[in-house]
Design a protein around this motif. Structure first.
Motif, mmCIF file in Angstrom:
data_model
loop_
_atom_site.group_PDB
_atom_site.id
_atom_site.type_symbol
_atom_site.label_atom_id
_atom_site.label_comp_id
_atom_site.label_asym_id
_atom_site.label_seq_id
_atom_site.Cartn_x
_atom_site.Cartn_y
_atom_site.Cartn_z
ATOM 1 N N UNK A 17 0.850 -1.252 -0.020
ATOM 2 C CA UNK A 17 -0.315 -0.154 -0.105
ATOM 3 C C UNK A 17 0.814 1.207 0.255
ATOM 4 N N UNK A 18 2.058 1.755 0.816
ATOM 5 C CA UNK A 18 2.822 2.596 1.285
ATOM 6 C C UNK A 18 3.872 2.322 -0.506
ATOM 7 N N UNK A 19 3.905 1.852 -1.018
ATOM 8 C CA UNK A 19 4.483 1.550 -2.086
ATOM 9 C C UNK A 19 4.130 2.165 -3.559
ATOM 10 N N UNK A 20 2.401 1.731 -3.424
ATOM 11 C CA UNK A 20 1.437 2.496 -4.554
ATOM 12 C C UNK A 20 1.358 3.307 -4.333
ATOM 13 N N UNK A 21 0.709 4.104 -3.073
ATOM 14 C CA UNK A 21 0.737 5.335 -2.732
ATOM 15 C C UNK A 21 2.022 6.576 -3.393
ATOM 16 N N UNK A 22 3.182 5.937 -3.308
ATOM 17 C CA UNK A 22 4.814 6.889 -2.896
ATOM 18 C C UNK A 22 4.220 6.526 -4.892
ATOM 19 N N UNK A 23 3.193 5.644 -5.404
ATOM 20 C CA UNK A 23 4.144 5.599 -6.673
ATOM 21 C C UNK A 23 2.845 7.125 -7.523
ATOM 22 N N UNK A 24 1.957 6.692 -6.838
ATOM 23 C CA UNK A 24 0.519 8.323 -7.424
ATOM 24 C C UNK A 24 1.344 9.174 -6.763
ATOM 25 N N UNK A 25 1.953 9.539 -6.101
ATOM 26 C CA UNK A 25 2.529 10.627 -5.374
ATOM 27 C C UNK A 25 4.220 11.427 -5.846
ATOM 28 N N UNK A 26 4.379 9.876 -6.375
ATOM 29 C CA UNK A 26 5.732 10.226 -7.851
ATOM 30 C C UNK A 26 4.399 11.117 -8.902
ATOM 31 N N UNK A 27 3.625 10.825 -8.989
ATOM 32 C CA UNK A 27 2.815 10.970 -10.727
ATOM 33 C C UNK A 27 2.606 12.641 -10.175
ATOM 34 N N UNK A 28 1.421 12.590 -8.831
ATOM 35 C CA UNK A 28 1.674 14.300 -8.705
ATOM 36 C C UNK A 28 2.731 15.235 -8.537
ATOM 37 N N UNK A 29 3.946 14.498 -8.427
ATOM 38 C CA UNK A 29 4.587 15.404 -8.262
ATOM 39 C C UNK A 29 5.582 15.948 -9.535
ATOM 40 N N UNK A 30 5.354 15.358 -10.252
ATOM 41 C CA UNK A 30 5.588 15.035 -12.447
ATOM 42 C C UNK A 30 4.482 16.326 -12.717
ATOM 43 N N UNK A 31 3.785 15.759 -12.631
ATOM 44 C CA UNK A 31 2.816 16.746 -13.347
ATOM 45 C C UNK A 31 2.058 18.296 -12.582
ATOM 46 N N UNK A 32 2.908 18.149 -11.059
ATOM 47 C CA UNK A 32 2.756 19.414 -10.627
ATOM 48 C C UNK A 32 4.283 20.679 -10.918
#
Length: 138
Positions: free
Chosen positions: A17-32
């Motif tokens: 779960x933690x890894x999946x959240x980190x992956x979503x946050x990586x996309x949020x970082x990239x897009x923001x």
């Protein structure tokens, strides 16, 4: 799986779960940061804290996977302390990324409870792991 180690599966589940959240946050970082998407910049007002949340989720993932793969039977206080703390500690950064000026007493209670639970869980696991290396082979 060794029955004595079976309870530690919570560490693996939370790591996933933690890894999946980190992956979503990586996309949020990239897009923001990369594309400067306005709706994400509105959600994540402090991108430095967003980066901290992303990295903390990754670090917690690695710690959980490491302790899980030791195959040492940890007591529930250690397992659940690591599991709960591995989600709540990075969540502090995530909340701060969305509300940088939040200073409510309830949030402070959340922060210090998270730090305490995480410390107890990981400290117990570290002590138990260290002690397992000191046992004399029979």
């Amino acid at each position: 799986m060794d029955d004595r180690h079976a309870g530690n599966v919570v560490l693996l589940r939370v790591a996933c779960v933690s890894l999946l959240i980190a992956l979503v946050l990586a996309w949020c970082l990239s897009l923001s940061l990369g594309l400067r998407l306005p709706f994400l910049l509105e959600i994540f007002k402090d991108t430095d804290r967003l980066l901290s949340a992303h990295l903390d989720f990754l670090m917690m993932t690695m710690l959980l996977l490491g302790f899980y793969h030791l195959k040492i039977p940890f007591p529930p206080a250690a397992r659940w302390g690591m599991a709960i703390g591995s989600i709540t500690n990075p969540t502090v950064f995530l909340i701060q990324a969305m509300s940088p000026t939040l200073a409510s007493p309830l949030f402070l209670v959340f922060i210090y409870t998270s730090i305490t639970v995480t410390t107890v869980g990981y400290a117990l696991a570290a002590i138990i792991s260290l002690r397992s290396t000191l046992r004399r082979a029979a």
